[in-house]
Design a protein around this motif. Structure first.
Motif, PDB file in Angstrom:
ATOM      1  N   ARG A   1     -16.450   1.356  -1.132  1.00 24.01           N
ATOM      2  CA  ARG A   1     -16.829   2.770  -0.495  1.00 24.01           C
ATOM      3  C   ARG A   1     -15.464   2.023   1.367  1.00 24.01           C
ATOM      4  O   ARG A   1     -16.217   0.779   1.593  1.00 24.01           O
ATOM      5  N   GLY A   2     -15.157   3.162   1.966  1.00 27.63           N
ATOM      6  CA  GLY A   2     -14.725   3.002   3.569  1.00 27.63           C
ATOM      7  C   GLY A   2     -13.866   2.963   3.270  1.00 27.63           C
ATOM      8  O   GLY A   2     -12.512   2.847   3.099  1.00 27.63           O
ATOM      9  N   VAL A   3     -13.049   3.401   4.696  1.00 22.54           N
ATOM     10  CA  VAL A   3     -11.737   3.593   5.190  1.00 22.54           C
ATOM     11  C   VAL A   3     -11.506   2.492   6.182  1.00 22.54           C
ATOM     12  O   VAL A   3     -12.208   3.111   7.624  1.00 22.54           O
ATOM     13  N   VAL A   4     -10.594   1.770   6.558  1.00 20.78           N
ATOM     14  CA  VAL A   4     -11.245   0.267   7.284  1.00 20.78           C
ATOM     15  C   VAL A   4      -8.989   0.823   8.465  1.00 20.78           C
ATOM     16  O   VAL A   4      -8.444   1.405   7.621  1.00 20.78           O
ATOM     17  N   VAL A   5      -9.448   0.568   9.473  1.00 13.21           N
ATOM     18  CA  VAL A   5      -8.828   0.756  10.566  1.00 13.21           C
ATOM     19  C   VAL A   5      -8.070  -0.149  11.687  1.00 13.21           C
ATOM     20  O   VAL A   5      -9.228  -0.472  11.929  1.00 13.21           O
ATOM     21  N   GLY A   6      -7.681  -0.864  12.132  1.00 15.04           N
ATOM     22  CA  GLY A   6      -6.853  -1.279  13.115  1.00 15.04           C
ATOM     23  C   GLY A   6      -6.965  -0.543  13.997  1.00 15.04           C
ATOM     24  O   GLY A   6      -6.248   0.569  14.231  1.00 15.04           O
ATOM     25  N   VAL A   7      -8.197  -0.519  14.919  1.00 16.46           N
ATOM     26  CA  VAL A   7      -7.957  -0.173  16.394  1.00 16.46           C
ATOM     27  C   VAL A   7      -7.562  -1.157  17.893  1.00 16.46           C
ATOM     28  O   VAL A   7      -7.699  -1.800  17.719  1.00 16.46           O
ATOM     29  N   ASP A   8      -6.193  -1.109  18.165  1.00 11.82           N
ATOM     30  CA  ASP A   8      -5.995  -1.537  19.405  1.00 11.82           C
ATOM     31  C   ASP A   8      -6.147  -0.668  20.721  1.00 11.82           C
ATOM     32  O   ASP A   8      -5.342  -1.475  21.639  1.00 11.82           O
ATOM     33  N   GLY A   9      -6.148   0.490  20.592  1.00 13.54           N
ATOM     34  CA  GLY A   9      -6.177   1.366  22.006  1.00 13.54           C
ATOM     35  C   GLY A   9      -4.603   1.666  22.549  1.00 13.54           C
ATOM     36  O   GLY A   9      -4.500   2.492  23.529  1.00 13.54           O
ATOM     37  N   SER A  10      -3.904   1.339  21.253  1.00 19.31           N
ATOM     38  CA  SER A  10      -2.609   1.770  22.134  1.00 19.31           C
ATOM     39  C   SER A  10      -2.103   3.157  21.489  1.00 19.31           C
ATOM     40  O   SER A  10      -3.045   4.326  20.723  1.00 19.31           O
ATOM     41  N   GLN A  11      -1.089   3.987  21.975  1.00 21.36           N
ATOM     42  CA  GLN A  11      -0.855   5.166  20.839  1.00 21.36           C
ATOM     43  C   GLN A  11      -0.204   5.201  19.715  1.00 21.36           C
ATOM     44  O   GLN A  11      -1.152   5.742  18.466  1.00 21.36           O
TER      45      GLN A  11
ATOM     46  N   ALA B   1     -13.231  -2.129   1.017  1.00 27.75           N
ATOM     47  CA  ALA B   1     -13.306  -1.024   1.318  1.00 27.75           C
ATOM     48  C   ALA B   1     -12.013  -0.816  -0.122  1.00 27.75           C
ATOM     49  O   ALA B   1     -11.036  -1.479  -0.674  1.00 27.75           O
ATOM     50  N   GLU B   2     -11.868   0.981   0.445  1.00 28.51           N
ATOM     51  CA  GLU B   2     -11.262   1.740  -0.456  1.00 28.51           C
ATOM     52  C   GLU B   2      -9.612   2.205   0.093  1.00 28.51           C
ATOM     53  O   GLU B   2      -8.592   2.035  -0.641  1.00 28.51           O
ATOM     54  N   LEU B   3      -9.090   1.672   1.050  1.00 28.87           N
ATOM     55  CA  LEU B   3      -8.113   2.106   2.005  1.00 28.87           C
ATOM     56  C   LEU B   3      -8.546   1.364   3.290  1.00 28.87           C
ATOM     57  O   LEU B   3      -9.637   1.223   3.703  1.00 28.87           O
ATOM     58  N   LEU B   4      -7.188   0.547   2.981  1.00 29.45           N
ATOM     59  CA  LEU B   4      -6.865   0.282   4.911  1.00 29.45           C
ATOM     60  C   LEU B   4      -5.841   1.097   5.681  1.00 29.45           C
ATOM     61  O   LEU B   4      -4.819   1.137   4.934  1.00 29.45           O
ATOM     62  N   VAL B   5      -5.849   0.801   6.541  1.00 27.29           N
ATOM     63  CA  VAL B   5      -4.695   1.917   7.785  1.00 27.29           C
ATOM     64  C   VAL B   5      -4.956   0.954   9.328  1.00 27.29           C
ATOM     65  O   VAL B   5      -5.013   0.908   9.438  1.00 27.29           O
ATOM     66  N   VAL B   6      -3.443   1.126   9.009  1.00 30.87           N
ATOM     67  CA  VAL B   6      -2.871   0.221  11.000  1.00 30.87           C
ATOM     68  C   VAL B   6      -1.265   1.091  11.342  1.00 30.87           C
ATOM     69  O   VAL B   6      -0.827   1.657  10.269  1.00 30.87           O
ATOM     70  N   GLY B   7      -1.519   0.737  12.497  1.00 27.06           N
ATOM     71  CA  GLY B   7       0.018   1.336  12.967  1.00 27.06           C
ATOM     72  C   GLY B   7       0.766   0.240  12.689  1.00 27.06           C
ATOM     73  O   GLY B   7       0.999  -1.281  13.134  1.00 27.06           O
ATOM     74  N   SER B   8       2.247   0.318  13.095  1.00 26.17           N
ATOM     75  CA  SER B   8       3.548  -0.841  13.281  1.00 26.17           C
ATOM     76  C   SER B   8       3.936  -0.417  14.491  1.00 26.17           C
ATOM     77  O   SER B   8       4.020   0.587  15.153  1.00 26.17           O
ATOM     78  N   HIS B   9       4.063  -2.188  15.300  1.00 27.94           N
ATOM     79  CA  HIS B   9       4.677  -1.323  16.771  1.00 27.94           C
ATOM     80  C   HIS B   9       5.587  -1.911  16.570  1.00 27.94           C
ATOM     81  O   HIS B   9       6.473  -2.690  17.458  1.00 27.94           O
TER      82      HIS B   9
ATOM     83  N   ARG C   1      -0.918 -10.026   2.482  1.00 31.95           N
ATOM     84  CA  ARG C   1      -1.627 -10.331   2.040  1.00 31.95           C
ATOM     85  C   ARG C   1      -2.606  -8.694   2.185  1.00 31.95           C
ATOM     86  O   ARG C   1      -3.836  -8.372   1.799  1.00 31.95           O
ATOM     87  N   LEU C   2      -2.319  -7.927   0.837  1.00 30.31           N
ATOM     88  CA  LEU C   2      -3.240  -6.815   0.234  1.00 30.31           C
ATOM     89  C   LEU C   2      -3.958  -6.569  -0.663  1.00 30.31           C
ATOM     90  O   LEU C   2      -4.138  -7.649  -1.119  1.00 30.31           O
ATOM     91  N   GLU C   3      -5.151  -5.985   0.557  1.00 24.19           N
ATOM     92  CA  GLU C   3      -6.245  -5.870  -0.199  1.00 24.19           C
ATOM     93  C   GLU C   3      -7.087  -4.949  -0.873  1.00 24.19           C
ATOM     94  O   GLU C   3      -8.331  -5.090  -1.500  1.00 24.19           O
ATOM     95  N   ALA C   4      -5.889  -3.718  -0.193  1.00 21.58           N
ATOM     96  CA  ALA C   4      -6.568  -2.476  -0.814  1.00 21.58           C
ATOM     97  C   ALA C   4      -4.662  -1.540  -0.982  1.00 21.58           C
ATOM     98  O   ALA C   4      -4.542  -1.884  -0.232  1.00 21.58           O
ATOM     99  N   PRO C   5      -5.107  -0.414  -0.636  1.00 23.20           N
ATOM    100  CA  PRO C   5      -4.196   0.360  -0.581  1.00 23.20           C
ATOM    101  C   PRO C   5      -4.478   0.814   0.877  1.00 23.20           C
ATOM    102  O   PRO C   5      -4.909   0.609   1.678  1.00 23.20           O
ATOM    103  N   THR C   6      -2.605   0.195   1.298  1.00 23.68           N
ATOM    104  CA  THR C   6      -2.909   0.038   2.649  1.00 23.68           C
ATOM    105  C   THR C   6      -1.734   0.918   3.615  1.00 23.68           C
ATOM    106  O   THR C   6      -0.255   1.086   3.012  1.00 23.68           O
ATOM    107  N   VAL C   7      -2.084   1.460   4.503  1.00 24.28           N
ATOM    108  CA  VAL C   7      -1.030   2.725   4.874  1.00 24.28           C
ATOM    109  C   VAL C   7      -0.570   1.724   6.252  1.00 24.28           C
ATOM    110  O   VAL C   7      -1.728   1.460   7.605  1.00 24.28           O
ATOM    111  N   VAL C   8       0.918   2.308   6.287  1.00 23.98           N
ATOM    112  CA  VAL C   8       1.531   1.669   8.194  1.00 23.98           C
ATOM    113  C   VAL C   8       1.927   2.992   8.336  1.00 23.98           C
ATOM    114  O   VAL C   8       2.969   3.967   7.531  1.00 23.98           O
ATOM    115  N   VAL C   9       1.306   3.115   9.958  1.00 25.33           N
ATOM    116  CA  VAL C   9       1.722   4.339  10.463  1.00 25.33           C
ATOM    117  C   VAL C   9       2.551   3.913  11.246  1.00 25.33           C
ATOM    118  O   VAL C   9       2.042   3.224  12.303  1.00 25.33           O
ATOM    119  N   ARG C  10       3.639   5.022  11.698  1.00 25.86           N
ATOM    120  CA  ARG C  10       3.927   4.278  13.082  1.00 25.86           C
ATOM    121  C   ARG C  10       4.050   5.098  14.208  1.00 25.86           C
ATOM    122  O   ARG C  10       4.096   6.288  13.919  1.00 25.86           O
TER     123      ARG C  10
END
Length: 283
Positions: A144-154, A246-254, A274-283
């Motif tokens: 359970r849970g959606v993980v997201v990396g937060v860095d303060g960028s757009q 978690a069931e999902l990881l979301v990160v932004g791409s720089h 190093r995939l640990e779950a379905p991973t979303v890359v958002v530009r």
């Protein structure tokens, strides 16, 4: 209407897991689903007509199996199939234009060394113009849970918005991770900055970045459970460890520069390696 595009492979377990993930997303968002299989141009380049015909036949069978899986998820789903020949990276980059989401599978199933197909999916993710989901051959149904990396960028804010939507739709916690590296925050990537930086001050600064980024999300979604995590250390490690539960990881791409279309940032590249779950890359 924008569609969800999914790459269909002949690797049955990994490929169909990605198709199922994409079908569930398309059904939830009421979007059409496009199933795309690409026979690599290298097959035709061999000059072996029988080999090419066999590859095409196998591709058609894979598309038919994928369509069956998608319609099992939602019999009312609008599903289209497409068989292409050429470079998979180029074909999926083209199909990503105007798509809501591009989903590709990986036979990565844990461990420390990615497979060749895992590397291939990383290249597709780098070339895509739409957000990309890389689905490993890992069962996350008990998580359970959606993980997201937060860095303060757009771009981080776009990743956060995507993750919050997914967490709210799934009725699971949003796990927001902000990781800071001592060397970077202390004065430079090689660590030659001021020697007397207080760790507590750095932690407080990192927590402030996380709180500022989450403030509008918490205000707009008061019912959403948010797990706030500030980690000292490598962001890739922090995100991968959180994603393992978690069931999902979301990160932004720089990815940046003149060839940014073909680059991922170091963190998004690291988590896809190093995939640990379905991973979303958002530009």
């Amino acid at each position: 209407m924008s569609e969800v595009v999914v790459g269909v492979s002949t690797a049955e377990s990994a490929g169909l897991r990605a198709v199922r993930w994409a079908a569930e997303r398309a059904s939830a968002r009421r979007r059409p689903l496009r199933l795309v299989h690409v026979v690599d141009s290298a097959v035709e380049a061999t000059g072996d007509a029988q080999l090419l015909l066999a590859a095409l036949d196998r591709a058609r069978a894979s598309l038919a199996d994928a369509a069956t899986v998608a319609l099992d998820v939602d019999p009312g789903l609008e599903v289209a199939t497409e068989l292409e020949q050429g470079s998979p990276v180029e074909v999926f980059a083209e199909r990503s234009r105007g798509a809501e989401l591009l989903v590709v599978g990986s036979d990565w199933h844990g461990g420390k060394r990615p497979s060749r197909r895992g590397v291939h999916s990383l290249r597709i993710a780098a070339a895509s113009e739409a957000p990309v989901v890389v689905v490993p051959d890992i069962d996350v149904s008990a998580r359970r849970g959606v993980v997201v990396g937060v860095d303060g960028s757009q771009v981080g804010a776009r990743a956060l918005a995507f993750a919050a939507d997914e967490a709210e739709r799934r009725a699971v916690p949003l796990v927001a991770v902000h990781a800071w590296d001592m060397a970077l925050m202390a004065g430079g990537e090689y660590g030659y900055g001021p020697a007397m930086v207080a760790v507590d001050d750095l932690t407080d600064a990192a927590r402030e970045v996380l709180d500022d980024a989450l403030a509008p999300v918490a205000s707009a979604r008061p019912a959403l459970e948010i797990d706030r995590r500030v980690e000292a250390g490598d962001p890739v490690t922090a995100l991968a460890e959180a994603a393992a539960e978690a069931e999902l990881l979301v990160v932004g791409s720089h990815g940046r520069g003149a060839i940014a279309r073909f680059l991922l940032g170091s963190v998004s590249h690291g988590v896809l390696s190093r995939l640990e779950a379905p991973t979303v890359v958002v530009r």
